[in-house]
Design a protein around this motif. Structure first.
Motif, PDB file in Angstrom:
ATOM      1  N   PRO A 119      -1.574   2.702  -0.320  1.00 37.95           N
ATOM      2  CA  PRO A 119      -2.923   2.183  -0.041  1.00 37.95           C
ATOM      3  C   PRO A 119      -3.472   1.268  -1.121  1.00 37.95           C
ATOM      4  O   PRO A 119      -4.457   0.556  -0.886  1.00 37.95           O
ATOM      5  CB  PRO A 119      -3.768   3.467   0.075  1.00 37.95           C
ATOM      6  CG  PRO A 119      -2.795   4.583   0.251  1.00 37.95           C
ATOM      7  CD  PRO A 119      -1.559   4.164  -0.457  1.00 37.95           C
ATOM      8  N   LYS A 120      -2.862   1.269  -2.310  1.00 37.44           N
ATOM      9  CA  LYS A 120      -3.408   0.452  -3.398  1.00 37.44           C
ATOM     10  C   LYS A 120      -3.145  -1.036  -3.187  1.00 37.44           C
ATOM     11  O   LYS A 120      -3.918  -1.867  -3.636  1.00 37.44           O
ATOM     12  CB  LYS A 120      -2.805   0.899  -4.734  1.00 37.44           C
ATOM     13  CG  LYS A 120      -3.221   2.307  -5.150  1.00 37.44           C
ATOM     14  CD  LYS A 120      -2.646   2.659  -6.508  1.00 37.44           C
ATOM     15  CE  LYS A 120      -3.094   4.047  -6.947  1.00 37.44           C
ATOM     16  NZ  LYS A 120      -2.538   4.420  -8.274  1.00 37.44           N
ATOM     17  N   ASP A 121      -2.044  -1.368  -2.502  1.00 37.66           N
ATOM     18  CA  ASP A 121      -1.736  -2.773  -2.232  1.00 37.66           C
ATOM     19  C   ASP A 121      -2.474  -3.194  -0.969  1.00 37.66           C
ATOM     20  O   ASP A 121      -2.146  -2.747   0.144  1.00 37.66           O
ATOM     21  CB  ASP A 121      -0.226  -2.969  -2.054  1.00 37.66           C
ATOM     22  CG  ASP A 121       0.501  -2.880  -3.381  1.00 37.66           C
ATOM     23  OD1 ASP A 121      -0.160  -3.066  -4.424  1.00 37.66           O
ATOM     24  OD2 ASP A 121       1.716  -2.621  -3.384  1.00 37.66           O
ATOM     25  N   THR A 122      -3.483  -4.024  -1.135  1.00 38.84           N
ATOM     26  CA  THR A 122      -4.324  -4.439  -0.009  1.00 38.84           C
ATOM     27  C   THR A 122      -4.356  -5.963   0.086  1.00 38.84           C
ATOM     28  O   THR A 122      -4.076  -6.676  -0.881  1.00 38.84           O
ATOM     29  CB  THR A 122      -5.754  -3.923  -0.168  1.00 38.84           C
ATOM     30  OG1 THR A 122      -6.329  -4.457  -1.377  1.00 38.84           O
ATOM     31  CG2 THR A 122      -5.785  -2.406  -0.228  1.00 38.84           C
ATOM     32  N   THR A 123      -4.723  -6.419   1.263  1.00 38.56           N
ATOM     33  CA  THR A 123      -4.910  -7.848   1.529  1.00 38.56           C
ATOM     34  C   THR A 123      -6.205  -8.018   2.315  1.00 38.56           C
ATOM     35  O   THR A 123      -6.523  -7.194   3.183  1.00 38.56           O
ATOM     36  CB  THR A 123      -3.724  -8.421   2.322  1.00 38.56           C
ATOM     37  OG1 THR A 123      -2.512  -8.154   1.625  1.00 38.56           O
ATOM     38  CG2 THR A 123      -3.863  -9.923   2.503  1.00 38.56           C
ATOM     39  N   ARG A 124      -6.928  -9.080   1.989  1.00 36.96           N
ATOM     40  CA  ARG A 124      -8.187  -9.358   2.674  1.00 36.96           C
ATOM     41  C   ARG A 124      -8.076 -10.653   3.470  1.00 36.96           C
ATOM     42  O   ARG A 124      -7.340 -11.572   3.087  1.00 36.96           O
ATOM     43  CB  ARG A 124      -9.342  -9.498   1.675  1.00 36.96           C
ATOM     44  CG  ARG A 124      -9.672  -8.202   0.930  1.00 36.96           C
ATOM     45  CD  ARG A 124     -10.669  -8.476  -0.179  1.00 36.96           C
ATOM     46  NE  ARG A 124     -11.030  -7.260  -0.884  1.00 36.96           N
ATOM     47  CZ  ARG A 124     -12.104  -6.533  -0.624  1.00 36.96           C
ATOM     48  NH1 ARG A 124     -12.948  -6.933   0.330  1.00 36.96           N
ATOM     49  NH2 ARG A 124     -12.369  -5.438  -1.297  1.00 36.96           N
TER      50      ARG A 124
END
Length: 616
Positions: free
Chosen positions: A294-299
């Motif tokens: 969950p720490k690797d995110t994209t917006r």
């Protein structure tokens, strides 16, 4: 080249050159062979070997001998040392020390990241050793660049386009290094360049999700029902593991929580009613994250445009203060009205004006340009009969569904001049008789202030008269006595004075306050040592007087101090006036004058009474 002239040395001889061979000089080389030679007659030093290589030896030391007598036996000689340095020429091409170079780089490296460096060596120096690097072949020519570092003469390989481990894991490049300054005399030595193979391995990295678009734009009408899906965003895990994706909304971009998103499929739907008139655009930010990481995110930005629906009725553009003159004629224009609508139809605004009911006094004429005129229908109005008219006007638009509203015009009847300018209306005429002018209000206020001042002065004077002076006159005997203005309780009053203190001089001298009256002033009691029984009264009184004179807490005026001690016998015996009145014999009070100035007043009182008695 062999025989190339290097330098000429010259020796001088002080002998007479015309005398035999004594001044004839011959040159020879003592050191520097076999690389150099010298001409015996001229002293010119020349190279003796062809293709001398600076890279093998750069510095040479040559010793030349000059000998007179034509070099024969018995001639005199001298020597000199010549240091010769070979200068560089570009006669060596660059060479890579390795035919194949391996480099590694993570796939997450951004564009412009330096992967590594390559370097070709050149035996020459200076500008003859300058090298230029370039990629001439390979399957990664469009993915990588190489830049020559001038100070280190290295080729830096950088990322030109984003890398993807899942798309390609290995690239091969053919890199060439070439001298930038080539001497045409040495073309025959071969090409002044070299090549090497660079293999670049792309390493796998756990990458964040990738959206299918860089941004999303959705359009929706403002009257949709709650829970309606507006649009869907899509993202995938670029890694080979293909982890499931969870979607969420950045609530900082949706503070009112008007929208929501399904975490599993990325569908955006409404959770509150939409209103284009409040906000026409909503800019959201959707976050995608791998469930496993969950720490690797994209917006991704999501723009939602709210489309207009005709859900607002037109209204008066402003508040109209309308009046009609009493002498108005039928058909006279008294007001021009217009309307506004919060909606924004594609074809533009179009309004229609009409009366809610037939009115015998006024009518509305639509100008068909989103304005209308209010006209009178009869001659003459009387403000004394009807001072105000209410005129309901219906305003409707032409969009679907049609919206309409009723606005009421308040029309006042006013007196006007011949030109139609308003002079006064009935509302002012009714208010003026019942009101007061500004001057009258100011006069009333001044009167109230004057009355208040008189009352305050009268109260102050009345209080001043009630006050009496503390001392009536200098001759009044009470100026030395603190008066309590009471008669006392007689012999039965045991609270006024404790007679036991007179009988017991060693008693505690705590000053007790009288309980039957309220004293005018309070003093802090002062404890003094009691006099022994055999002390003379005069010494006792003098001692007390001295204490009062030096006491800083004593009041500034004379007062009667009670010492609670009668003392022993007195030569004057009792001083009581009651006892003097009952005694038949006369007493002499002259000794009071000997007691000092503090008893002068008492001496005058009793002395004067004696003389008066004798004269009578």
């Amino acid at each position: 080249v062999s025989g190339t002239s290097v330098v000429q040395v010259t020796a001088t001889d002080a002998d007479d050159p015309s005398y035999g061979n004594s001044a004839r000089i011959i040159y020879s080389i003592l050191q520097g062979q076999p690389y150099f030679s010298v001409e015996p007659e001229t002293g010119i030093i020349r190279t003796a070997l062809p293709n001398m290589n600076r890279e093998n030896r750069e510095q040479y030391q040559v010793v030349i001998q000059a000998k007179d007598m034509g070099g024969q036996m018995g001639g005199l000689s001298g020597t000199t040392t010549v240091n010769i340095t070979l200068t560089d020429v570009n006669d060596n091409p660059p060479r890579f020390p390795q035919s194949t170079i391996h480099l590694r780089i993570p796939e997450s490296s951004p564009v412009g990241t330096a992967i590594g460096s390559v370097k070709a060596t050149d035996a020459d120096t200076g500008k003859n050793a300058e090298v230029e690097y370039k990629i001439i072949d390979g399957d990664g020519t469009d993915m990588f660049d190489i830049v020559t570092q001038k100070d280190t003469q290295e080729g830096i390989i950088t990322v030109r386009k984003p890398l993807d481990y899942e798309t390609r894991r290995l690239y091969t490049l053919k890199v060439e290094a070439e001298n930038t300054h080539v001497d045409p005399r040495f073309y025959y030595l071969g090409p002044f360049k070299d090549t090497t193979i660079v293999k670049i391995s792309v390493e796998d990295v756990d990458e964040p999700p990738i959206f299918s678009r860089s941004s999303y734009l959705f359009e929706v009408h403002e009257d949709i029902e709650l829970g309606t899906i507006i649009g869907t965003v899509m993202a995938r895990d670029p890694d080979s593991a293909s982890s499931p994706i969870r979607f969420s909304l950045d609530r900082h971009t949706d503070l009112d929580r008007i929208f929501n998103i399904h975490s599993g499929n990325g569908s955006i739907y409404t959770s509150k009613p939409l209103d284009r008139e409040v906000s026409q655009w909503h800019n959201l930010s959707v976050i995608a994250a791998e469930i496993s990481n969950p720490k690797d995110t994209t917006r991704v930005p999501v723009y939602i445009r709210i489309l207009d629906v005709n859900d607002n009725a037109p209204q008066f553009a402003v508040f109209y203060d309308t009046f009609v003159c009493e002498n108005a004629r039928a058909g006279q224009l008294i007001q021009t009205i217009s309307a506004v609508d919060k909606d924004d139809p594609l074809g533009g605004q179009k309004f229609f004006f009409s009366l809610a009911a037939v009115n015998p006094n006024f009518t509305v004429q639509d100008n068909e340009d989103n304005t209308a005129r209010i006209l009178t229908r009869r001659n003459g109005f009387s403000r004394h009969e009807i001072s105000t008219y209410l005129l309901p006007v219906v305003i409707s638009d032409n969009d679907y569904p049609i919206q309409s509203s009723t606005g009421t015009l308040t029309i006042r009847v006013c007196a006007c001049d011949s030109r139609g300018n308003m002079q006064s209306c009935n509302a002012e005429a009714l208010l003026l008789p019942a009101g007061l002018s500004t001057g009258a209000l100011v006069a009333i206020l001044l009167c109230i202030i004057i009355l208040l001042v008189i009352v305050v002065l009268f109260a102050a004077l009345k209080r001043q008269r009630k006050k009496e002076p503390l001392i009536l006159s200098k001759e009044d005997i009470r100026d030395n006595i603190v008066s309590y203005n009471d008669e006392g309780g007689g012999e039965e009053d045991t609270q006024a004075f404790d007679i036991g203190t007179l009988r017991n001089p060693a008693a505690i001298e705590d000053k007790k306050l009288r309980r039957d009256i309220i004293p005018e002033t309070l003093f802090v009691p002062r404890r003094t040592p009691s006099a022994p029984d055999n002390t003379d009264v005069r010494d006792f009184i003098n001692q007390r007087l001295k204490e009062h004179d030096t006491d800083p807490s004593a009041p500034p005026y004379d007062s009667l101090a009670t010492y609670a001690y009668e003392g022993n016998d007195s030569i004057a015996e009792s001083l009581s006036s009651l006892e003097s009145g009952t005694t038949e014999g006369d007493q002499n009070y002259d000794y009071l004058r000997e007691w000092g100035p503090r008893f002068n007043k008492l001496a005058e009182m009793y002395g004067g009474g004696e003389s008066d008695k004798d004269t009578s």
